[in-house]
Design a protein around this motif. Structure first.
Motif, PDB file in Angstrom:
ATOM      1  N   GLY A  37       0.793  -1.211   0.000  1.00  0.00           N
ATOM      2  CA  GLY A  37       0.000   0.000   0.000  1.00  0.00           C
ATOM      3  C   GLY A  37       0.828   1.265   0.000  1.00  0.00           C
ATOM      4  N   TRP A  38       1.904   1.290   0.779  1.00  0.00           N
ATOM      5  CA  TRP A  38       2.685   2.518   0.965  1.00  0.00           C
ATOM      6  C   TRP A  38       3.947   2.528   0.111  1.00  0.00           C
ATOM      7  N   ILE A  39       4.825   1.528   0.301  1.00  0.00           N
ATOM      8  CA  ILE A  39       6.094   1.523  -0.432  1.00  0.00           C
ATOM      9  C   ILE A  39       5.861   1.334  -1.926  1.00  0.00           C
ATOM     10  N   LEU A  40       5.014   0.387  -2.312  1.00  0.00           N
ATOM     11  CA  LEU A  40       4.732   0.158  -3.733  1.00  0.00           C
ATOM     12  C   LEU A  40       4.126   1.390  -4.381  1.00  0.00           C
ATOM     13  N   ARG A  41       3.164   2.026  -3.702  1.00  0.00           N
ATOM     14  CA  ARG A  41       2.538   3.239  -4.258  1.00  0.00           C
ATOM     15  C   ARG A  41       3.554   4.354  -4.419  1.00  0.00           C
ATOM     16  N   SER A  42       4.357   4.574  -3.380  1.00  0.00           N
ATOM     17  CA  SER A  42       5.323   5.666  -3.426  1.00  0.00           C
ATOM     18  C   SER A  42       6.346   5.471  -4.534  1.00  0.00           C
ATOM     19  N   ALA A  43       6.920   4.258  -4.637  1.00  0.00           N
ATOM     20  CA  ALA A  43       7.949   4.008  -5.647  1.00  0.00           C
ATOM     21  C   ALA A  43       7.369   3.995  -7.055  1.00  0.00           C
ATOM     22  N   THR A  44       6.156   3.453  -7.208  1.00  0.00           N
ATOM     23  CA  THR A  44       5.543   3.412  -8.535  1.00  0.00           C
ATOM     24  C   THR A  44       5.153   4.809  -8.995  1.00  0.00           C
ATOM     25  N   THR A  45       4.668   5.614  -8.084  1.00  0.00           N
ATOM     26  CA  THR A  45       4.317   6.988  -8.437  1.00  0.00           C
ATOM     27  C   THR A  45       5.520   7.758  -8.949  1.00  0.00           C
ATOM     28  N   ARG A  46       6.664   7.532  -8.327  1.00  0.00           N
ATOM     29  CA  ARG A  46       7.860   8.308  -8.688  1.00  0.00           C
ATOM     30  C   ARG A  46       8.631   7.678  -9.840  1.00  0.00           C
ATOM     31  N   TRP A  47       8.762   6.352  -9.854  1.00  0.00           N
ATOM     32  CA  TRP A  47       9.683   5.717 -10.797  1.00  0.00           C
ATOM     33  C   TRP A  47       9.045   4.672 -11.710  1.00  0.00           C
ATOM     34  N   GLY A  48       7.760   4.406 -11.565  1.00  0.00           N
ATOM     35  CA  GLY A  48       7.107   3.430 -12.419  1.00  0.00           C
ATOM     36  C   GLY A  48       6.921   2.081 -11.750  1.00  0.00           C
ATOM     37  N   ALA A  49       6.104   1.224 -12.401  1.00  0.00           N
ATOM     38  CA  ALA A  49       5.700  -0.040 -11.793  1.00  0.00           C
ATOM     39  C   ALA A  49       6.865  -1.006 -11.584  1.00  0.00           C
ATOM     40  N   THR A  50       7.798  -1.062 -12.535  1.00  0.00           N
ATOM     41  CA  THR A  50       8.923  -1.990 -12.390  1.00  0.00           C
ATOM     42  C   THR A  50       9.733  -1.675 -11.146  1.00  0.00           C
ATOM     43  N   ALA A  51      10.057  -0.400 -10.963  1.00  0.00           N
ATOM     44  CA  ALA A  51      10.801   0.010  -9.771  1.00  0.00           C
ATOM     45  C   ALA A  51       9.971  -0.214  -8.520  1.00  0.00           C
ATOM     46  N   GLY A  52       8.682   0.071  -8.592  1.00  0.00           N
ATOM     47  CA  GLY A  52       7.820  -0.117  -7.431  1.00  0.00           C
ATOM     48  C   GLY A  52       7.788  -1.565  -6.979  1.00  0.00           C
ATOM     49  N   ILE A  53       7.657  -2.481  -7.934  1.00  0.00           N
ATOM     50  CA  ILE A  53       7.635  -3.910  -7.593  1.00  0.00           C
ATOM     51  C   ILE A  53       8.982  -4.343  -7.024  1.00  0.00           C
ATOM     52  N   ALA A  54      10.072  -3.890  -7.658  1.00  0.00           N
ATOM     53  CA  ALA A  54      11.407  -4.295  -7.216  1.00  0.00           C
ATOM     54  C   ALA A  54      11.708  -3.790  -5.807  1.00  0.00           C
TER      55      ALA A  54
END
Length: 318
Positions: free
Chosen positions: A167-184
Motif C-alpha cells: 500500500g505505501w512503499i509500492l505506491r510511493s515508488a511506482t508513483t515516482r519511478w514506475g511499476a517496475t521500480a515499485g515492484i522491485a
C-alpha cells in the motif's frame, strides 16, 4: 515494464520511496513493541479466566488487534499529517463493490497455493500425515467459530504488512519511478524485513537461506501484481493471510519434538526436511525449492494477466 502510477498524486505530499522503506521498519518495530504492552495488559485482565472455545476465539482476535493497533496509529499519523492524504483510500483499502470479490480471489489463490505446496511436497516424498484433528479436547462444533476467528486475527496481522509494503512503499515508488521500480523496491524491502528489520534483529523469527529469501521476493512480486491489477490491497491481503492460516491451524507441519498447536486439523511431518526441499519453520510453506517453482509459475501467470488486462487506478482523495 512501464505503467502509470499506482495512485494519482492528488493534493497530498509524497514521501520519498527510500524513506518509506526506512520508516516502515521503524514504524513496525516501535508499534509492535507498544502492541506487546497492550497485549500483556489484556492477558493480565483475563488471568484466571477459564479457557473455553468462545474465549479463545475472542482472545485470538483481540490479540491481533491490540498487538498491531499502535502500528496502524503511527502510520495513520504520518499519512494524515505529513502526506495529508486519507489513510484507507490512499493505501489501497478502498471499500467499493469489488472489495469482497477481490478478497475472495485472494482467498482462492491462497487455497490453491497450499494445495500446490502439499502436492509438490507429497510428490517428492517429503510429506507424511501423522494424525488428524489434534485438538486438545476442542469440540468439533467449536471449529465453526474458532477457524473464522483465527482467520480474522491473521488478516489483522497480515494487513499491516500489506499496507506498509504494497500500500505505501509500492505506491510511493511506482508513483515516482514506475511499476517496475515499485515492484522491485517493495519486494526487496519485504524480503529484507523478514531477516534484517530492526525487530527481527532483536527477535529473529526466520533463519536466512537463499531459497527462503528468493521465495519471499517472488511472493511479494505476486502480491504487488495483484495490487496493481486490482487497484486495492484486498486480494493481496487474503492471498497472504490464507496460506499462513491454513498452515497454522489446518495443515500443520510440526518439527520433531515440537508440540502441535492447540488446533491442528491435519498434523503433518516432513521426513526429508531441509532448506532446499522444505522444512518446518515459522515461514512454513514458503521454504524449499518446490515452493520456488510454484511461486514462479504463479508469478508468470499473474504477469501475463497484468500485461493483458492492465491495472486499475486507485484514486487518492485530497
Amino acid at each position: 515494464m512501464t505503467s502509470p502510477a499506482v495512485t494519482s498524486r492528488g493534493t497530498g505530499r509524497d514521501t520519498h520511496p527510500l524513506l518509506t522503506v526506512l520508516l516502515a521498519q521503524l514504524i513496525y518495530a516501535a508499534g509492535l513493541l507498544a502492541g506487546v504492552l497492550l497485549f500483556q495488559t489484556l492477558g493480565a485482565l483475563l488471568a484466571g479466566a477459564q479457557p473455553s472455545p468462545p474465549l479463545i476465539a475472542v482472545f485470538a482476535v483481540l490479540q491481533a488487534v491490540l498487538g498491531h493497533a499502535p502500528i496502524f496509529a503511527l502510520l495513520w499519523a504520518w499519512v494524515r499529517f505529513y502526506e495529508r492524504r486519507p489513510f484507507a483510500a490512499s493505501l489501497g483499502l478502498t471499500w467499493d463493490g469489488l472489495a469482497w470479490r477481490q478478497h475472495a480471489t485472494g482467498f482462492g489463490l491462497g487455497v490453491a497455493f497450499i494445495a500446490g505446496w502439499l502436492a509438490l511436497q507429497a510428490a517428492i516424498g517429503n510429506l507424511r500425515v501423522d494424525d488428524t484433528l489434534v485438538a486438545s479436547g476442542t469440540p468439533l462444533a467449536a471449529l465453526a467459530y474458532l477457524l473464522p476467528a483465527f482467520y480474522l486475527g491473521r488478516i489483522v496481522m497480515i494487513s499491516i504488512e500489506e499496507i506498509l509494503y504494497r500500500g505505501w512503499i509500492l505506491r510511493s515508488a511506482t508513483t515516482r519511478w514506475g511499476a517496475t521500480a515499485g515492484i522491485a523496491i517493495s519486494s526487496g524491502a519485504f524480503a529484507l524485513f523478514h531477516f534484517a528489520g530492526p525487530l527481527m534483529l532483536i527477535f529473529p523469527l526466520h533463519r536466512f537461506t537463499w531459497v527462503l529469501a528468493a521465495n519471499l521476493v517472488l511472493w511479494s512480486v505476486l502480491a504487488a501484481l495483484l495490487t496493481l491489477m486490482g487497484g486495492s490491497l484486498w486480494a493481496a491481503m487474503a492471498f497472504h493471510a490464507t496460506p499462513l492460516w491454513l498452515a497454522t491451524h489446518v495443515f500443520v507441519v510440526a518439527a520433531p519434538g515440537q508440540r502441535p498447536p492447540q488446533l491442528a486439523m491435519v498434523l503433518l511431518s516432513q521426513p526429508q526436511a531441509s532448506p532446499l526441499l522444505g522444512e518446518p519453520a515459522t515461514a512454513g510453506p514458503f521454504t524449499g525449492l518446490p515452493t520456488t517453482l510454484l511461486l514462479a509459475l504463479l508469478c508468470g501467470a499473474a504477469f501475463a494477466a497484468y500485461r493483458r488486462r492492465g491495472r486499475r487506478v486507485t484514486p487518492v482523495a485530497g
